[in-house]
Each structure stands twice: as C-alpha cells, then as structure tokens.
Write a protein that holds these residues in place. Sequence first.
Motif, mmCIF file in Angstrom:
data_model
loop_
_atom_site.group_PDB
_atom_site.id
_atom_site.type_symbol
_atom_site.label_atom_id
_atom_site.label_comp_id
_atom_site.label_asym_id
_atom_site.label_seq_id
_atom_site.Cartn_x
_atom_site.Cartn_y
_atom_site.Cartn_z
ATOM 1 N N GLN A 3 1.131 -1.282 0.184
ATOM 2 C CA GLN A 3 0.201 -0.318 -0.042
ATOM 3 C C GLN A 3 0.784 1.237 -0.028
ATOM 4 O O GLN A 3 2.178 1.408 0.440
ATOM 5 N N LEU A 4 0.567 2.354 -0.563
ATOM 6 C CA LEU A 4 0.984 3.051 -0.817
ATOM 7 C C LEU A 4 0.229 4.698 0.053
ATOM 8 O O LEU A 4 -1.055 5.121 -0.820
ATOM 9 N N LEU A 20 5.029 17.038 -0.488
ATOM 10 C CA LEU A 20 4.162 15.261 -0.887
ATOM 11 C C LEU A 20 5.038 14.317 -0.193
ATOM 12 O O LEU A 20 5.903 14.287 -0.535
ATOM 13 N N SER A 21 4.474 13.323 0.736
ATOM 14 C CA SER A 21 4.626 12.733 1.208
ATOM 15 C C SER A 21 3.809 11.227 0.639
ATOM 16 O O SER A 21 2.593 10.845 0.670
ATOM 17 N N CYS A 22 4.999 10.237 0.381
ATOM 18 C CA CYS A 22 4.112 8.997 0.533
ATOM 19 C C CYS A 22 5.174 7.849 1.394
ATOM 20 O O CYS A 22 5.541 7.529 0.729
ATOM 21 N N ALA A 23 4.188 7.374 1.666
ATOM 22 C CA ALA A 23 4.441 6.412 2.692
ATOM 23 C C ALA A 23 4.399 4.235 1.915
ATOM 24 O O ALA A 23 2.712 4.300 1.465
ATOM 25 N N VAL A 92 -2.926 16.386 -10.303
ATOM 26 C CA VAL A 92 -3.167 14.890 -9.023
ATOM 27 C C VAL A 92 -1.782 14.069 -9.056
ATOM 28 O O VAL A 92 -1.759 14.081 -10.303
ATOM 29 N N TYR A 93 -1.196 14.517 -7.952
ATOM 30 C CA TYR A 93 0.370 13.752 -7.748
ATOM 31 C C TYR A 93 -0.630 12.283 -7.667
ATOM 32 O O TYR A 93 -0.571 12.251 -6.441
ATOM 33 N N TYR A 94 0.677 11.469 -8.416
ATOM 34 C CA TYR A 94 0.574 10.066 -8.122
ATOM 35 C C TYR A 94 2.286 9.552 -7.245
ATOM 36 O O TYR A 94 3.061 9.596 -7.626
ATOM 37 N N TYR A 109 3.735 -0.057 -7.962
ATOM 38 C CA TYR A 109 2.856 0.355 -7.006
ATOM 39 C C TYR A 109 2.403 1.491 -7.639
ATOM 40 O O TYR A 109 3.450 2.506 -7.687
ATOM 41 N N TRP A 110 1.618 2.248 -7.079
ATOM 42 C CA TRP A 110 0.654 3.010 -7.624
ATOM 43 C C TRP A 110 -0.139 3.580 -6.457
ATOM 44 O O TRP A 110 -0.913 2.631 -5.496
ATOM 45 N N GLY A 111 0.510 4.937 -5.724
ATOM 46 C CA GLY A 111 -0.555 5.595 -5.220
ATOM 47 C C GLY A 111 -1.585 5.942 -5.276
ATOM 48 O O GLY A 111 -2.073 5.841 -6.878
ATOM 49 N N GLN A 112 -2.435 6.628 -4.388
ATOM 50 C CA GLN A 112 -4.302 6.729 -4.508
ATOM 51 C C GLN A 112 -4.176 8.158 -5.842
ATOM 52 O O GLN A 112 -5.233 9.349 -6.150
ATOM 53 N N GLY A 113 -3.307 8.854 -5.428
ATOM 54 C CA GLY A 113 -3.510 10.546 -5.796
ATOM 55 C C GLY A 113 -3.374 11.831 -5.007
ATOM 56 O O GLY A 113 -4.168 10.720 -4.033
ATOM 57 N N THR A 114 -2.939 12.856 -4.911
ATOM 58 C CA THR A 114 -3.928 13.928 -4.327
ATOM 59 C C THR A 114 -3.285 14.625 -4.829
ATOM 60 O O THR A 114 -2.553 15.258 -6.107
#
Length: 120
Positions: A3-4, A20-23, A92-94, A109-114
């Motif tokens: 999960q991202l 922006l952060s992505c964990a 939208v940043y992914y 893998y991809w995050g959901q976007g912000t």
Amino acid sequence: QVQLVESGGGLVQAGGSLRLSCAASGNFLHIDVSRWYRQAPGKERDLVAAITTDGDTSYVDDVKGRFTISSDNAKNTVYLQMKNLKPEDTAVYYCNIDASRYSGSIYNYWGQGTQVTVSS
C-alpha cells in the motif's frame, strides 16, 4: 500486498510551497525506485521526478530547480518538496514505486493520488 499512502496535497498560491509524502507498507523487501507522476485535467499522466535506492535523482525539465525528490529508506517514504509553485503545476500527483518482493521479483505499485492546486 503493498500500500502507498500519499499526503501533503492542497491549495496554495502561486509562488508557494508544498511537500508531498508517500509512505509504503506491506509485503516487500525494499524499494528500488520511487517516482512522482502528475496528471492535469484532460492530460496524460507524466513523470515528474524519480529517485533510486542509491539516491540518484532525475527531474522533468520544467520542475528542475523548483522540486526536490528525496527518500527515507528506513521509513519506506518518498517526498516531493515543491517550491515556487505555478498554476501549471496544478494536477493530481501520484506516487509510484518499484519494490522487490521476497521472491526476488520486482513489482510496480501506485498510490491513490493527491490533489495539488495552485492559484494565480
């Protein structure tokens, strides 16, 4: 499962900054490459910046000198510091990663976007 979770997007005036952060969490051994993409309305999703485990970075030309990608390997987190934001940065940043699984295979893998919105 990997999960991202992204955070840090929002509304900012032109010239402002956002981080922006992505964990990443889940069943993987380590992250090989982390990337940030963005997609503006009606446009394709484009690569903005990338960073390898060794810390090598690359940027698309129109963010060079304004955006900085970094990572904390211990926290499996990648960041995108954005300065001097322009209205054309609105998108939208992914977050996107290549992660090595315990099997030795590498998966993407991809995050959901912000959402990042820059007002003029």
